[in-house]
Write a protein that holds these residues in place. Structure first.
Motif, mmCIF file in Angstrom:
data_model
loop_
_atom_site.group_PDB
_atom_site.id
_atom_site.type_symbol
_atom_site.label_atom_id
_atom_site.label_comp_id
_atom_site.label_asym_id
_atom_site.label_seq_id
_atom_site.Cartn_x
_atom_site.Cartn_y
_atom_site.Cartn_z
ATOM 1 N N VAL A 29 5.799 -7.001 -10.242
ATOM 2 C CA VAL A 29 5.844 -8.286 -10.939
ATOM 3 C C VAL A 29 4.408 -8.707 -11.234
ATOM 4 N N ALA A 30 4.234 -9.532 -12.243
ATOM 5 C CA ALA A 30 2.902 -9.997 -12.633
ATOM 6 C C ALA A 30 2.200 -10.650 -11.447
ATOM 7 N N GLY A 31 0.943 -10.275 -11.231
ATOM 8 C CA GLY A 31 0.152 -10.834 -10.146
ATOM 9 C C GLY A 31 0.264 -10.099 -8.822
ATOM 10 N N MET A 32 1.137 -9.112 -8.744
ATOM 11 C CA MET A 32 1.332 -8.355 -7.502
ATOM 12 C C MET A 32 0.123 -7.485 -7.185
ATOM 13 N N TRP A 33 -0.276 -7.447 -5.924
ATOM 14 C CA TRP A 33 -1.345 -6.552 -5.458
ATOM 15 C C TRP A 33 -0.740 -5.232 -5.034
ATOM 16 N N TRP A 34 -1.517 -4.161 -5.202
ATOM 17 C CA TRP A 34 -1.110 -2.838 -4.738
ATOM 18 C C TRP A 34 -2.345 -2.104 -4.256
ATOM 19 N N ALA A 35 -2.339 -1.690 -3.001
ATOM 20 C CA ALA A 35 -3.423 -0.886 -2.448
ATOM 21 C C ALA A 35 -3.056 0.575 -2.656
ATOM 22 N N ASP A 36 -3.674 1.197 -3.653
ATOM 23 C CA ASP A 36 -3.390 2.593 -4.008
ATOM 24 C C ASP A 36 -4.099 3.507 -3.003
ATOM 25 N N THR A 37 -3.345 4.054 -2.075
ATOM 26 C CA THR A 37 -3.942 4.873 -1.013
ATOM 27 C C THR A 37 -4.368 6.254 -1.498
ATOM 28 N N GLY A 55 1.039 -9.820 -18.166
ATOM 29 C CA GLY A 55 2.188 -9.403 -18.974
ATOM 30 C C GLY A 55 3.120 -8.450 -18.255
ATOM 31 N N ASN A 56 2.766 -8.099 -17.013
ATOM 32 C CA ASN A 56 3.540 -7.170 -16.192
ATOM 33 C C ASN A 56 3.729 -5.824 -16.898
ATOM 34 N N THR A 57 2.635 -5.347 -17.553
ATOM 35 C CA THR A 57 2.719 -4.099 -18.298
ATOM 36 C C THR A 57 1.778 -3.018 -17.775
ATOM 37 N N ALA A 58 0.829 -3.392 -16.891
ATOM 38 C CA ALA A 58 -0.141 -2.399 -16.425
ATOM 39 C C ALA A 58 -0.783 -2.856 -15.122
ATOM 40 N N TRP A 59 -1.354 -1.874 -14.401
ATOM 41 C CA TRP A 59 -2.126 -2.154 -13.190
ATOM 42 C C TRP A 59 -3.603 -2.226 -13.561
ATOM 43 N N LEU A 60 -4.302 -3.228 -13.059
ATOM 44 C CA LEU A 60 -5.735 -3.388 -13.281
ATOM 45 C C LEU A 60 -6.460 -3.102 -11.983
ATOM 46 N N SER A 61 -7.488 -2.262 -12.040
ATOM 47 C CA SER A 61 -8.286 -1.957 -10.852
ATOM 48 C C SER A 61 -9.175 -3.141 -10.533
ATOM 49 N N SER A 72 0.820 -1.209 0.000
ATOM 50 C CA SER A 72 0.000 0.000 0.000
ATOM 51 C C SER A 72 0.854 1.259 0.000
ATOM 52 N N GLY A 73 0.380 2.247 -0.766
ATOM 53 C CA GLY A 73 1.054 3.526 -0.851
ATOM 54 C C GLY A 73 0.411 4.386 -1.919
ATOM 55 N N THR A 78 -6.121 6.754 -4.269
ATOM 56 C CA THR A 78 -7.445 6.616 -4.878
ATOM 57 C C THR A 78 -8.372 5.702 -4.085
ATOM 58 N N GLY A 79 -7.808 4.925 -3.166
ATOM 59 C CA GLY A 79 -8.604 3.966 -2.419
ATOM 60 C C GLY A 79 -8.982 2.749 -3.245
ATOM 61 N N ILE A 80 -8.226 2.485 -4.306
ATOM 62 C CA ILE A 80 -8.523 1.368 -5.201
ATOM 63 C C ILE A 80 -7.454 0.288 -5.057
ATOM 64 N N LEU A 81 -7.914 -0.958 -4.960
ATOM 65 C CA LEU A 81 -7.007 -2.101 -4.934
ATOM 66 C C LEU A 81 -6.696 -2.480 -6.379
ATOM 67 N N LYS A 82 -5.427 -2.675 -6.676
ATOM 68 C CA LYS A 82 -5.005 -2.971 -8.043
ATOM 69 C C LYS A 82 -4.163 -4.240 -8.064
#
Length: 70
Positions: free
Chosen positions: A44-52, A63-69, A35-36, A54-58
């Motif tokens: 890396v592909a499959g990694m979670w990220w809690a975007d603080t 393909g390790n090319t983009a974050w998906l909400s 989170s941050g 926007t409050g959106i989990l991604k």
């Protein structure tokens, strides 16, 4: 929150205390879902990220090319 993650295996050198610090940081990053307000530096592909900001989990795409909400 924790986003610092070392992808390499600890060296198991004579400096075991340094290896333990790396392992502790990795667990802290996993526990916080990386989170941050900015994306993790080494995603890396499959990694979670809690975007603080926007409050959106991604999740990182396969393909390790983009974050998906989620």
């Amino acid at each position: 929150m924790a986003q610092d993650f070392t992808d390499s295996r600890p060296a198991w050198s004579a400096r075991v205390d340094e290896d333990v610090v790396i392992i502790e940081k990795n667990f802290a990053a996993l526990k916080s879902s990386f989170s941050g307000s900015t994306a993790p530096a080494s995603p890396v592909a499959g990694m979670w990220w809690a975007d603080t900001s926007t409050g959106i989990l991604k999740v990182r795409n396969a393909g390790n090319t983009a974050w998906l909400s989620v």
